[in-house]
Design a protein around this motif. Sequence first.
Motif, PDB file in Angstrom:
ATOM      1  N   MET A  15       0.841  -1.178   0.000  1.00  0.00           N
ATOM      2  CA  MET A  15       0.000   0.000   0.000  1.00  0.00           C
ATOM      3  C   MET A  15       0.888   1.243   0.000  1.00  0.00           C
ATOM      4  SD  MET A  15      -2.904   0.856   2.735  1.00  0.00           S
ATOM      5  CE  MET A  15      -4.379   1.518   2.083  1.00  0.00           C
ATOM      6  N   ALA A  16       0.545   2.194  -0.808  1.00  0.00           N
ATOM      7  CA  ALA A  16       1.348   3.414  -0.928  1.00  0.00           C
ATOM      8  C   ALA A  16       1.150   4.295   0.307  1.00  0.00           C
ATOM      9  CB  ALA A  16       0.958   4.180  -2.177  1.00  0.00           C
ATOM     10  N   ARG A  17       2.227   4.913   0.721  1.00  0.00           N
ATOM     11  CA  ARG A  17       2.165   5.821   1.857  1.00  0.00           C
ATOM     12  C   ARG A  17       1.677   7.180   1.410  1.00  0.00           C
ATOM     13  NH1 ARG A  17       7.252   5.635   5.658  1.00  0.00           N
ATOM     14  NH2 ARG A  17       5.752   5.516   7.315  1.00  0.00           N
ATOM     15  N   ARG A  18       1.000   7.848   2.305  1.00  0.00           N
ATOM     16  CA  ARG A  18       0.532   9.199   2.038  1.00  0.00           C
ATOM     17  C   ARG A  18       1.704  10.166   2.103  1.00  0.00           C
ATOM     18  NH1 ARG A  18      -4.086  11.661   5.723  1.00  0.00           N
ATOM     19  NH2 ARG A  18      -3.305  13.689   5.248  1.00  0.00           N
ATOM     20  N   PRO A  19       1.803  11.134   1.182  1.00  0.00           N
ATOM     21  CA  PRO A  19       2.912  12.081   1.260  1.00  0.00           C
ATOM     22  C   PRO A  19       2.808  12.925   2.518  1.00  0.00           C
ATOM     23  CG  PRO A  19       1.414  12.652  -0.545  1.00  0.00           C
ATOM     24  CD  PRO A  19       0.939  11.373   0.057  1.00  0.00           C
ATOM     25  N   ARG A  20       3.952  13.197   3.114  1.00  0.00           N
ATOM     26  CA  ARG A  20       3.994  13.999   4.338  1.00  0.00           C
ATOM     27  C   ARG A  20       3.937  15.477   4.007  1.00  0.00           C
ATOM     28  NH1 ARG A  20       8.057  12.272   8.732  1.00  0.00           N
ATOM     29  NH2 ARG A  20       6.748  13.825   9.663  1.00  0.00           N
ATOM     30  N   GLU A  21       3.461  16.250   4.958  1.00  0.00           N
ATOM     31  CA  GLU A  21       3.430  17.710   4.811  1.00  0.00           C
ATOM     32  C   GLU A  21       4.860  18.235   4.861  1.00  0.00           C
ATOM     33  OE1 GLU A  21       0.894  19.737   4.314  1.00  0.00           O
ATOM     34  OE2 GLU A  21      -0.639  18.196   4.421  1.00  0.00           O
ATOM     35  N   PRO A  22       5.157  19.294   4.113  1.00  0.00           N
ATOM     36  CA  PRO A  22       6.509  19.851   4.175  1.00  0.00           C
ATOM     37  C   PRO A  22       6.797  20.432   5.564  1.00  0.00           C
ATOM     38  CG  PRO A  22       5.064  21.256   2.889  1.00  0.00           C
ATOM     39  CD  PRO A  22       4.294  20.012   3.217  1.00  0.00           C
ATOM     40  N   VAL A  23       8.058  20.367   5.950  1.00  0.00           N
ATOM     41  CA  VAL A  23       8.451  20.854   7.267  1.00  0.00           C
ATOM     42  C   VAL A  23       8.428  22.378   7.295  1.00  0.00           C
ATOM     43  CG1 VAL A  23      10.326  20.909   8.941  1.00  0.00           C
ATOM     44  CG2 VAL A  23       9.825  18.815   7.701  1.00  0.00           C
TER      45      VAL A  23
END
Length: 73
Positions: free
Chosen positions: A1-9
């Motif tokens: 399952m593909a991971r959700r992209p994280r928010e930029p720091v």
Amino acid sequence: MARRPREPVAHAGIHRGVHFSLKPNAAPGYWRYAYAVGDRARCGRVQGRLPLLAIRRVQMRIDRDMRSNRTGD
């Protein structure tokens, strides 16, 4: 399952011709911002769990500073 992209720091952007930057603060839920309107540089802290909420609050501060500079002339 593909991971959700994280928010930029950190985030940098332009709102109404004003460059601003936004970085997370040491305290969770707070963000540090910096921008310059006219000849005045502003920096401070906004609260927002979500990065987009913090960005919107910085944009509202930019709008307020631009209005006060226009009426203050």
